[in-house]
Design a protein around this motif. Structure first.
Motif, PDB file in Angstrom:
ATOM      1  N   THR A 182      10.853   2.130 -63.461  1.00 40.08           N
ATOM      2  CA  THR A 182      11.186   3.239 -64.337  1.00 40.08           C
ATOM      3  C   THR A 182      12.442   2.888 -65.129  1.00 40.08           C
ATOM      4  OG1 THR A 182      12.594   4.326 -62.696  1.00 40.08           O
ATOM      5  CG2 THR A 182      10.225   4.858 -62.657  1.00 40.08           C
ATOM      6  N   LYS A 224      12.454  -5.597 -69.786  1.00 48.38           N
ATOM      7  CA  LYS A 224      11.051  -5.941 -69.587  1.00 48.38           C
ATOM      8  C   LYS A 224      10.861  -7.427 -69.885  1.00 48.38           C
ATOM      9  CE  LYS A 224       6.416  -4.839 -71.325  1.00 48.38           C
ATOM     10  NZ  LYS A 224       5.617  -3.940 -72.200  1.00 48.38           N
ATOM     11  N   GLU A 251       8.318  -2.285 -67.740  1.00 47.95           N
ATOM     12  CA  GLU A 251       8.996  -1.010 -67.934  1.00 47.95           C
ATOM     13  C   GLU A 251       7.990   0.108 -68.111  1.00 47.95           C
ATOM     14  OE1 GLU A 251      12.420  -0.866 -70.757  1.00 47.95           O
ATOM     15  OE2 GLU A 251      11.261   0.751 -71.695  1.00 47.95           O
ATOM     16  N   LYS A 252       8.072   1.111 -67.255  1.00 45.81           N
ATOM     17  CA  LYS A 252       7.183   2.270 -67.382  1.00 45.81           C
ATOM     18  C   LYS A 252       7.636   3.144 -68.554  1.00 45.81           C
ATOM     19  CE  LYS A 252       6.163   2.654 -62.413  1.00 45.81           C
ATOM     20  NZ  LYS A 252       6.271   3.549 -61.214  1.00 45.81           N
ATOM     21  N   PRO A 253       6.701   3.802 -69.229  1.00 50.65           N
ATOM     22  CA  PRO A 253       7.088   4.720 -70.317  1.00 50.65           C
ATOM     23  C   PRO A 253       7.927   5.879 -69.770  1.00 50.65           C
ATOM     24  CG  PRO A 253       4.736   4.214 -70.400  1.00 50.65           C
ATOM     25  CD  PRO A 253       5.237   3.679 -69.094  1.00 50.65           C
ATOM     26  N   HIS A 254       8.885   6.350 -70.574  1.00 48.56           N
ATOM     27  CA  HIS A 254       9.747   7.470 -70.185  1.00 48.56           C
ATOM     28  C   HIS A 254       9.409   8.683 -71.041  1.00 48.56           C
ATOM     29  CE1 HIS A 254      13.467   9.771 -69.406  1.00 48.56           C
ATOM     30  NE2 HIS A 254      13.502   9.088 -68.267  1.00 48.56           N
ATOM     31  N   SER A 255       9.548   9.851 -70.456  1.00 47.78           N
ATOM     32  CA  SER A 255       9.168  11.086 -71.168  1.00 47.78           C
ATOM     33  C   SER A 255      10.144  11.467 -72.273  1.00 47.78           C
ATOM     34  CB  SER A 255       9.046  12.244 -70.173  1.00 47.78           C
ATOM     35  OG  SER A 255      10.282  12.455 -69.492  1.00 47.78           O
ATOM     36  N   THR A 258      13.241   6.066 -75.250  1.00 43.89           N
ATOM     37  CA  THR A 258      12.656   4.727 -75.417  1.00 43.89           C
ATOM     38  C   THR A 258      13.814   3.750 -75.540  1.00 43.89           C
ATOM     39  OG1 THR A 258      12.515   4.985 -77.832  1.00 43.89           O
ATOM     40  CG2 THR A 258      10.555   5.550 -76.533  1.00 43.89           C
ATOM     41  N   ARG A 259      13.512   2.475 -75.264  1.00 40.01           N
ATOM     42  CA  ARG A 259      14.570   1.474 -75.253  1.00 40.01           C
ATOM     43  C   ARG A 259      14.424   0.552 -76.462  1.00 40.01           C
ATOM     44  NH1 ARG A 259      16.072  -2.320 -70.034  1.00 40.01           N
ATOM     45  NH2 ARG A 259      17.928  -3.327 -70.921  1.00 40.01           N
TER      46      ARG A 259
END
Length: 354
Positions: A182, A224, A251-255, A258-259
């Motif tokens: 995460t 990542k 890297e899991k998607p974040h709600s 974003t990076r």
């Protein structure tokens, strides 16, 4: 029972010299006595047959005699070679007025091996007459038959002699496995435990399945694609160096975030009225803190608010951080009432149009 040299080498009767070389190369490596310790007598017999078959079929005159008269023809009475020469491994006896008698004398298989490779065969001089095994110059025959890397596979040059040693073990290809994380884990750092199953070998080569727990220490700010390698943690096999296990960070998607490199980006949807009169942003950071960011500027579609040092930790210096970039998606109304249009078009709202 007649010996079929073609069958021994596994080639057809139209086989050319290259076909014979290839067949001999494969068979002699398979039946080297040292590589067959459990059936050494059979290997020695096969080794001799293979060498004799190759000696006959690679020599055009001997092959012609064999094709016409068979194995018995090599030991009977046949015409001499056209040039009157004496090919290796054969003897011609003149009997005066009678025909010439051809007698095929198959050479010792170790001699043939020595001629090809420039050193004595690993059979240890089986059958006698193997010779001392010293280098014969550069042994072009061995290079022609097995390629220039023959010395790297069978031995090494040293003091003008050749010494046999087993081929160097090869390294198995690496095995890659992704490790999903995460954005919070990559921000703060974490520890992952990975359970693997593999086979280990004892001194006799017998393998046993085992399970291991590998620990991956994920540092703050890792990106990542970051790779963590555990050397030689693959399955163990005889004469093979185990493969490396490579874990690849994903890297899991974040709600919310974003990076972008070391920056964090958030896009907020706000109504057009808020964009015009001001807006206060409330965010919860990846480490649980609450941020309040007042924006007093007019927020236009390309507007971006930058908050220094609230991005991701820099991997080489986690005390340093990237920026937080706040973008806006301005929500415009899909329709206006007549009264709303009148208000927007009033003199008081004239500033909107300039």
């Amino acid at each position: 029972m007649a010996v079929d040299y073609y069958k021994i080498l596994g080639v057809d009767r139209k086989a050319n010299y290259d076909d014979l070389k290839k067949a001999y190369r494969q068979l002699v490596m398979k039946w080297l006595p040292d590589k067959n310790p459990n059936n050494k007598k059979e290997a020695e017999a096969k080794f001799k047959q293979i060498s004799e078959a190759y000696e006959v079929l690679r020599d055009p005159h001997k092959r012609a005699i064999y094709d016409q008269y068979g194995e018995d023809g090599l030991k009977g009475q046949v015409p001499p070679p056209p040039d009157g020469g004496v090919p290796g491994g054969a003897t011609y006896f003149s009997t005066g007025d009678g025909p010439t008698t051809f007698r095929f004398n198959p050479r010792n298989s170790d001699d043939i091996f020595s001629e090809f490779f420039g050193f004595s065969s690993p059979s240890g001089g089986m059958g006698g007459g193997g010779g001392g095994g010293g280098m014969r110059g550069e042994s072009s025959f061995s290079s022609e038959l097995f390629g220039d890397d023959i010395f790297g596979s069978f031995g090494e040059r040293g003091g003008g002699s050749m010494h046999m040693h087993p081929p160097a073990p090869r390294k198995a290809s690496p095995i890659e496995q992704t490790v999903p994380c995460t954005l919070e884990e990559l921000y703060k750092g974490t520890t992952k435990k990975m359970k693997i199953s593999r086979e280990i070998a004892d001194a006799s080569g017998k393998t046993t399945p085992v399970e291991e727990i590998l620990t991956i220490d994920i540092k703050p700010g890792w990106k990542k694609g970051t790779k963590i390698t555990f050397p030689e943690k693959g399955n163990e096999r005889p004469n093979v160096i185990p493969s490396d296990l490579v874990f690849v960070i994903d890297e899991k998607p974040h709600s919310v975030f974003t990076r972008d490199g070391n920056d964090l980006v958030v896009t907020l949807k706000i109504p057009v009225a808020k964009a015009l009169i001001g807006y206060t942003v409330h965010l919860t950071t990846l480490d649980g803190r609450s941020l309040t960011i007042p924006i007093n500027n007019v927020i236009h579609p390309s507007y971006e608010e930058v908050v220094q040092k609230e991005g991701m930790p820099v991997p080489k210096d986690p005390s340093n951080k990237g920026n937080l970039r706040i973008k806006f998606n301005i929500k415009f109304p899909t329709r206006l009432t007549a009264e709303q249009k009148q208000i927007i078009g009033s003199p008081e709202m004239k500033f909107l149009w300039y």
